[in-house]
Design a protein around this motif. Structure first.
Motif, short mmCIF file in Angstrom:
data_model
loop_
_atom_site.label_atom_id
_atom_site.label_comp_id
_atom_site.label_asym_id
_atom_site.label_seq_id
_atom_site.Cartn_x
_atom_site.Cartn_y
_atom_site.Cartn_z
N SER A 1 -20.06 -1.29 -20.63
CA SER A 1 -20.99 -0.15 -20.52
C SER A 1 -20.37 0.93 -19.65
CB SER A 1 -22.33 -0.60 -19.95
OG SER A 1 -22.16 -1.09 -18.63
N ARG B 1 -23.49 4.70 -32.34
CA ARG B 1 -24.01 3.52 -31.66
C ARG B 1 -23.73 3.58 -30.16
NH1 ARG B 1 -22.54 -1.31 -29.73
NH2 ARG B 1 -24.05 -3.02 -29.89
N GLN C 1 -26.08 5.96 -28.45
CA GLN C 1 -27.45 5.46 -28.37
C GLN C 1 -27.61 4.37 -27.32
OE1 GLN C 1 -27.94 4.39 -32.48
NE2 GLN C 1 -28.95 6.32 -33.01
N THR C 2 -26.59 3.55 -27.16
CA THR C 2 -26.71 2.39 -26.26
C THR C 2 -25.95 2.52 -24.96
OG1 THR C 2 -24.81 1.24 -27.24
CG2 THR C 2 -26.96 0.91 -28.29
#
Length: 500
Positions: free
Chosen positions: A273, A256, A259-260
């Motif tokens: 992030s 995950r 991917q993000t």
């Protein structure tokens, strides 16, 4: 990138004319009026070609050419000369200029001359790049010029400037982390952090905290907030070694994140992030791990974008000698020892060992030798077990593994033949008078067994190659010959056979 042409011409009107001639050509055309301006331009950004007028306001064209030669600038030079100075231009050709062009310069003559020299410059650059590519003995922490390693260097050159994920696989000790570091330091992220995590060395219950960090009170002992590797590597590269050791639940969280680009620290509620490049590595077969349910298939395809296989040391030929010599000199200098090189029989022993621990094992063995001994050359007795023990060859059928006759043994065989020949001559000389000399000689010497030396040489070389399972590099080491010599002889024999 467009090639650059510099015109050194004090006449502005002529320069404008020449620029008009080449305005549609596929290169950049610059103009300066003095020798000092030309030198300043070339020092800052050397052009691919200079068109140099001989008469300048502040110095002569000869002076500029001499300066370029002194600076060893890789720039072609065309001398622009008036009719009366052609002899001077010819002399300059002997002192480093590449061509001369007579004034007044015609449009087609100028364009053709520039095009030819730029094409030659480009071809020379390509040849130099190829030579550098295929002759690199050291590269970003690696040592070795074998073909398998040249392939690795080439992939690193290609993938490093991109953002693609890289999956490095190979046996333990082959240099997977060195490969990851090489990719990082060749990339645009080289001035940012490189953070390495060994997934096999971290307890499972601490893995999430190591990668994503935690906040105070997330678990017993979490007395402060702590950044994980994902945040520490922000802007740089995160290297996940032994990825197949990671448990499935953590693999899901990692997928995950990949991917993000977002994650939540352990015990936290706010997503963060980060901008990182992921490089993964394993010493297992990742597809086998997928098939047996220990590695997520979707994660495999997410990280397996550009695979790099690190060859085992036993497949790297004489790189083994280069690496051993490098570590020998390094540790001898650190420990103030006298070691300088390896003895020939040590080189043979190292090249014929299987190296289950690869480069890491070789490094430790050389460290052992330097610590425990002090000599100028490493001998067999200096090596630790099993390398210091006699080599025992397993019995193999003659058809599958021909016996190998070393050059020294061949010499002894020839000496034995000489002794036998002398004994035969003595027997002939002491024979009875009634015995015919020709008959005795025919009985004693069978001339049909005498063979040309070239045939014997070919047989010895072929036996050596067969003994080394077709590895010409190892055969060259055994025969104490240059590999290029063996390749040349082998090609000559094959060409002769094809011509028959």
């Amino acid at each position: 990138m467009l090639q650059k042409v510099l015109l050194v011409e004090d006449s502005t009107s002529l320069a404008i004319l020449y620029k008009q001639y080449v305005k549609d050509e596929p290169y950049e055309f610059f103009h300066v009026t003095t020798g000092e301006q030309a030198k300043a331009f070339m020092e800052k950004n050397p052009p691919h070609l200079v068109i140099l007028d001989l008469k300048l306001p502040d110095m002569s064209g000869q002076d500029v050419l001499a300066w370029m030669k002194e600076k060893q600038l890789p720039t072609a030079v065309i001398i622009a000369t008036a009719h009366g100075t052609i002899n001077i231009a010819v002399n300059l050709l002997q002192n480093g200029a590449d061509d001369f062009i007579e004034k007044p310069i015609q449009a087609e003559r100028l364009k053709t001359s520039i095009a030819n020299h730029l094409k030659r410059n480009k071809l020379e650059g390509l040849v130099e790049d190829l030579q550098n590519t295929f002759n690199r003995k050291q590269y970003q922490g690696f040592i070795g010029s074998s073909l398998p390693m040249q392939a690795v260097y080439k992939i690193i050159d290609s993938v490093a400037p991109t953002t693609a994920s890289v999956f490095i696989y190979g046996e333990s000790g082959t240099g997977k982390e060195v490969c990851a570091e090489a990719i990082h330091y060749q990339s645009k992220r080289s001035n940012k952090p490189f953070v390495a995590i060994n997934c096999g060395a971290i307890p499972r219950d601490l893995m999430e905290s190591e990668i994503f960090g935690h906040i105070k009170g997330a678990f017993t002992g979490a007395t402060t907030d702590r950044k994980g590797a994902a945040m520490l590597a922000n802007g740089g590269t995160l290297f996940l070694d032994e990825l197949c050791e990671m448990e499935l639940e953590m693999q899901k969280k990692l997928l995950r994140f990949l991917q993000t680009g977002r994650f939540t620290p352990l015990g936290g509620s706010k997503e963060l992030s980060t901008d990182i490049r992921i490089i993964c590595a394993t010493n297992r077969d990742p597809l086998t791990e997928v098939n047996e349910g220990r590695f997520r298939e979707d994660l495999y395809y997410r990280v397996h974008v550009v695979p790099i296989h690190m060859p085992p040391l036993r497949e790297r030929g004489t790189d083994i000698i280069d690496i051993a010599t490098f570590f020998l000199k390094k540790y001898a200098k650190e420990d103030h020892k006298k070691f300088k090189a390896l003895k020939r029989n040590v080189e043979l022993r190292l090249c014929n060992y299987s190296w289950p621990g690869n480069v890491r094992q070789l490094q430790n063995i050389i460290r052992n030798v330097v610590v425990l001994h002090n000599d100028t050359h490493v001998a067999i007795e200096h090596l630790p077990p099993p390398l210091n023990q006699p080599v025992t060859n397993k019995a193999t059928p003659v058809a599958s593994k021909p016996s190998f006759t070393a050059p020294s043994q061949l010499s002894r065989n020839m000496e034995t033949a000489d002794v036998q020949h002398n004994q035969t001559e003595q027997q002939l000389s002491s024979s009875s008078e009634g015995q015919t000399l020709e008959t005795s000689a025919t009985d004693a010497i069978n001339t049909s067994v005498i063979r040309p030396m070239a045939d014997i040489e070919r047989e010895v070389i072929q036996n050596a190659i067969d003994h080394c399972d077709g590895n010409v590099l190892n055969a060259a080491v055994l025969l104490e010959l240059s590999p290029s010599t063996l390749y040349r002889k082998k090609q000559a024999w094959e060409a002769y056979e094809e011509s028959e």
